[in-house]
Design a protein around this motif. Structure first.
Motif, PDB file in Angstrom:
ATOM      1  N   UNK A 155       7.532  16.074   7.781  1.00  0.00           N
ATOM      2  CA  UNK A 155       7.171  14.769   8.368  1.00  0.00           C
ATOM      3  C   UNK A 155       6.015  14.116   7.603  1.00  0.00           C
ATOM      4  N   UNK A 156       5.029  14.921   7.173  1.00  0.00           N
ATOM      5  CA  UNK A 156       3.918  14.358   6.389  1.00  0.00           C
ATOM      6  C   UNK A 156       4.421  13.785   5.072  1.00  0.00           C
ATOM      7  N   UNK A 157       5.404  14.460   4.475  1.00  0.00           N
ATOM      8  CA  UNK A 157       5.994  13.957   3.241  1.00  0.00           C
ATOM      9  C   UNK A 157       6.689  12.618   3.494  1.00  0.00           C
ATOM     10  N   UNK A 158       7.330  12.485   4.656  1.00  0.00           N
ATOM     11  CA  UNK A 158       7.980  11.220   4.991  1.00  0.00           C
ATOM     12  C   UNK A 158       6.941  10.109   5.082  1.00  0.00           C
ATOM     13  N   UNK A 159       5.823  10.360   5.746  1.00  0.00           N
ATOM     14  CA  UNK A 159       4.754   9.360   5.833  1.00  0.00           C
ATOM     15  C   UNK A 159       4.277   8.956   4.451  1.00  0.00           C
ATOM     16  N   UNK A 160       4.046   9.940   3.593  1.00  0.00           N
ATOM     17  CA  UNK A 160       3.592   9.651   2.230  1.00  0.00           C
ATOM     18  C   UNK A 160       4.634   8.852   1.457  1.00  0.00           C
ATOM     19  N   UNK A 161       5.912   9.201   1.626  1.00  0.00           N
ATOM     20  CA  UNK A 161       6.987   8.499   0.923  1.00  0.00           C
ATOM     21  C   UNK A 161       7.091   7.060   1.415  1.00  0.00           C
ATOM     22  N   UNK A 162       6.927   6.850   2.713  1.00  0.00           N
ATOM     23  CA  UNK A 162       6.949   5.488   3.255  1.00  0.00           C
ATOM     24  C   UNK A 162       5.820   4.667   2.636  1.00  0.00           C
ATOM     25  N   UNK A 163       4.629   5.239   2.568  1.00  0.00           N
ATOM     26  CA  UNK A 163       3.486   4.537   1.959  1.00  0.00           C
ATOM     27  C   UNK A 163       3.784   4.213   0.501  1.00  0.00           C
ATOM     28  N   UNK A 164       4.317   5.171  -0.247  1.00  0.00           N
ATOM     29  CA  UNK A 164       4.637   4.950  -1.665  1.00  0.00           C
ATOM     30  C   UNK A 164       5.700   3.865  -1.827  1.00  0.00           C
ATOM     31  N   UNK A 165       6.732   3.903  -0.974  1.00  0.00           N
ATOM     32  CA  UNK A 165       7.806   2.921  -1.059  1.00  0.00           C
ATOM     33  C   UNK A 165       7.290   1.527  -0.708  1.00  0.00           C
ATOM     34  N   UNK A 166       6.464   1.439   0.317  1.00  0.00           N
ATOM     35  CA  UNK A 166       5.935   0.144   0.748  1.00  0.00           C
ATOM     36  C   UNK A 166       5.033  -0.467  -0.327  1.00  0.00           C
TER      37      UNK A 166
END
Length: 138
Positions: free
Chosen positions: A67-78
């Protein structure tokens, strides 16, 4: 008029000429979704290594991923997404291998400073969750 995004790719919010970046592709993704987006935009999807601004993002997410990786990926994508461009997290539907709880996506989105909409059926096996930055649009 209750069409799924797989039948009407415009519901993703992408438009002709848009560059759409795809994150976390794997061999289990639904190629029909990818194809419909490419047909709509007239452009091939670009991967997460693409180093210019994009007009939209799809992010494939499965249960068991961090889940933390998902948060980081969302930030990177945004970070590479143009202003107000659509960002979608696609997850296997309940009962399918890799089905992820929408709560996990909602929590990761909140951690990343985003609101998560209710899941939308985008194909027989995948749901999509549209994310928006806090304070942005509907």
């Amino acid at each position: 008029m209750n069409q799924t995004a797989s039948k009407k790719a415009e519901e993703f919010g992408f438009h002709a000429g848009d560059i759409v970046q795809e994150w976390l592709w794997d061999d289990d993704v639904d190629d029909s979704i990818r194809e419909k987006i490419e047909n709509l935009t007239g452009e091939e999807l670009v991967d997460e290594d693409y180093d210019s601004a994009v007009d939209g993002v799809i992010l494939w997410w499965r249960d068991g991923d961090d889940e933390d990786e998902l948060s980081d990926t969302i930030v990177d994508a945004y970070a590479v997404l143009g202003e107000d461009g659509p960002l979608w997290v696609l997850t296997p539907k309940p009962g399918r291998p890799g089905a992820a709880s929408s709560i996990v996506v909602q929590n990761a989105a909140k951690t990343a400073g985003m609101n998560a909409a209710m899941p939308l059926t985008v194909s027989d096996d995948w749901n999509g969750i549209h994310l928006r930055a806090f304070g942005k649009g509907r």
